[in-house]
Enzyme design. Structure first.
Site, PDB file in Angstrom:
ATOM      1  N   GLY A 159       0.834  -1.200   0.000  1.00 30.22           N
ATOM      2  CA  GLY A 159       0.000   0.000   0.000  1.00 30.22           C
ATOM      3  C   GLY A 159       0.866   1.247   0.000  1.00 30.22           C
ATOM      4  O   GLY A 159       1.920   1.281  -0.628  1.00 30.22           O
ATOM      5  N   GLU A 160       0.404   2.287   0.666  1.00 26.22           N
ATOM      6  CA  GLU A 160       1.092   3.583   0.793  1.00 26.22           C
ATOM      7  C   GLU A 160       1.093   4.397  -0.497  1.00 26.22           C
ATOM      8  O   GLU A 160       1.333   5.587  -0.477  1.00 26.22           O
ATOM      9  CB  GLU A 160       2.554   3.413   1.265  1.00 26.22           C
ATOM     10  N   GLY A 161       0.859   3.742  -1.637  1.00 22.96           N
ATOM     11  CA  GLY A 161       1.020   4.390  -2.935  1.00 22.96           C
ATOM     12  C   GLY A 161       2.238   3.881  -3.677  1.00 22.96           C
ATOM     13  O   GLY A 161       2.606   4.419  -4.724  1.00 22.96           O
TER      14      GLY A 161
END
Length: 354
Positions: A318-320
């Protein structure tokens, strides 16, 4: 606030298809066999159709990582305690997270957005403060968010997209941070795509078999408890979502209203994209799905949405992070479109017919 959302939805138009023939003609005139650059050609075409820029410049890039806590974490569905959410936000603000490294690598500005963390942060560079509430309620016993809270989160995300548009950004990316957020994301997929919970529930941050079975039971209970609230995409988001997911939905809607393409990250971000697509189906014209997550169920979700992720790297952070990596492919596709010589201009012989 409802009127603001209705105005936002009404502002979203499908991508202008009138340029398709001209784009394809240019791609076919590049000095290569037609179609030989595969997905890169498709990416260039989608970007140009979305923006309406027949001669696109390389876009200024921005990733927003939305952070929020989840009441359902109290059910023990994650391998990590909820206090990891603010700890990871601090790590991002100090430049030490994976998304910091990758956003720097691809030349994207990173904003960390507190939309629902159960912690109050002091002002800091790259931190956007738009907290709706300190964490969602436990969706296993009732609605995760009220309608008003959901509207606030959606509109906060949309406003960030508007600000990015006004600042000249031409490619946006989504990211998220929130312990236990694979649980609401899975619930949203199960309801909005009519997928079996057991088939799409994954291990998230690395839970064991016993906790996985418990997580499945919690999601099924949450869906049953909130069944009457899930008649619409908005109602489903309020009942089973989270603040960062709702903000991602709004971010995507706001970007689409301004004709700015968005690179969607992985399993969690895709749930925000799904809600946006259920609200306005033509939103998909503005979305690049960055990668096929290693999280169980993401493949079934991508298939149900009829979209093809750009990368398959077994990412599940995740996180980008996936969005950042995929932004490079958009840049590469546009460089191919802009910089390659053409048969008509380079005196290269074309394919012999017959």
């Amino acid at each position: 606030m409802k009127e603001k959302l209705e105005t936002l939805l009404a502002a979203i138009q499908p991508a202008d298809q009138t340029l398709r023939q001209a784009i394809q003609a240019h791609l076919d005139d590049l000095t290569k066999p037609q179609g030989s650059l595969g997905r890169l050609e498709e990416i260039a075409q989608q970007y140009i159709l979305a923006t309406g820029q027949i001669h696109p410049s390389l876009p200024k890039k921005k990733i927003c990582c939305f952070a929020g806590d989840h009441g359902v974490a109290a059910e023990g569905v994650s391998a990590f305690p909820a206090e990891v959410t603010p700890q990871m936000v601090y790590n991002m603000l100090h430049g030490g997270a994976a998304i910091n490294v990758l956003s720097r690598h691809v030349g994207a500005e990173l904003s960390v957005v507190d939309v629902g963390v159960n912690h109050d942060f002091a002002d800091a560079p790259n931190l956007v403060q738009c907290k709706v509430k300190r964490g969602s309620a436990n969706m296993a016993v009732g609605a995760a968010m009220s309608e008003t809270e959901t509207l606030q989160a959606i509109l906060a995300g949309a406003e960030l997209a508007f600000q990015a548009a006004d600042a000249g950004y031409g490619l946006l990316g989504t990211g998220e941070m929130g312990i236990a957020n694979t649980t609401p994301a899975t619930a949203l997929y199960a309801v909005l795509l009519n997928l079996p919970v057991e088939a799409i529930t994954g291990r998230g941050t690395g839970i064991d078999d016993a906790r996985l079975h418990h997580k499945i039971a919690v999601i099924e209970r949450a869906i049953a408890v909130n069944a009457e609230r899930c008649a619409t995409p908005f109602g489903t988001l309020a009942a089973l979502g989270g603040f960062e997911i709702a903000a991602i939905t709004g971010f995507i809607l706001g970007a689409a209203a301004r004709r700015i393409p968005v690179v969607v990250d992985g399993f969690i971000s895709s749930s925000g994209a799904l809600v946006a697509m259920k609200m306005v189906p033509s939103v998909v014209d503005y979305l690049f799905f960055s990668h096929l997550s290693a999280e169980q169920g993401h493949g079934a979700v991508m298939e149900a949405l009829g979209v093809r992720p750009m990368l398959s790297l077994d990412l599940r952070l995740g996180e980008g992070t996936g969005a950042a990596l995929a932004m490079q492919l958009v840049d590469a596709a546009l460089k191919i479109y802009n910089e390659m010589a053409t048969f008509s201009g380079a005196q290269v012989s074309e394919k012999i017919e017959g």
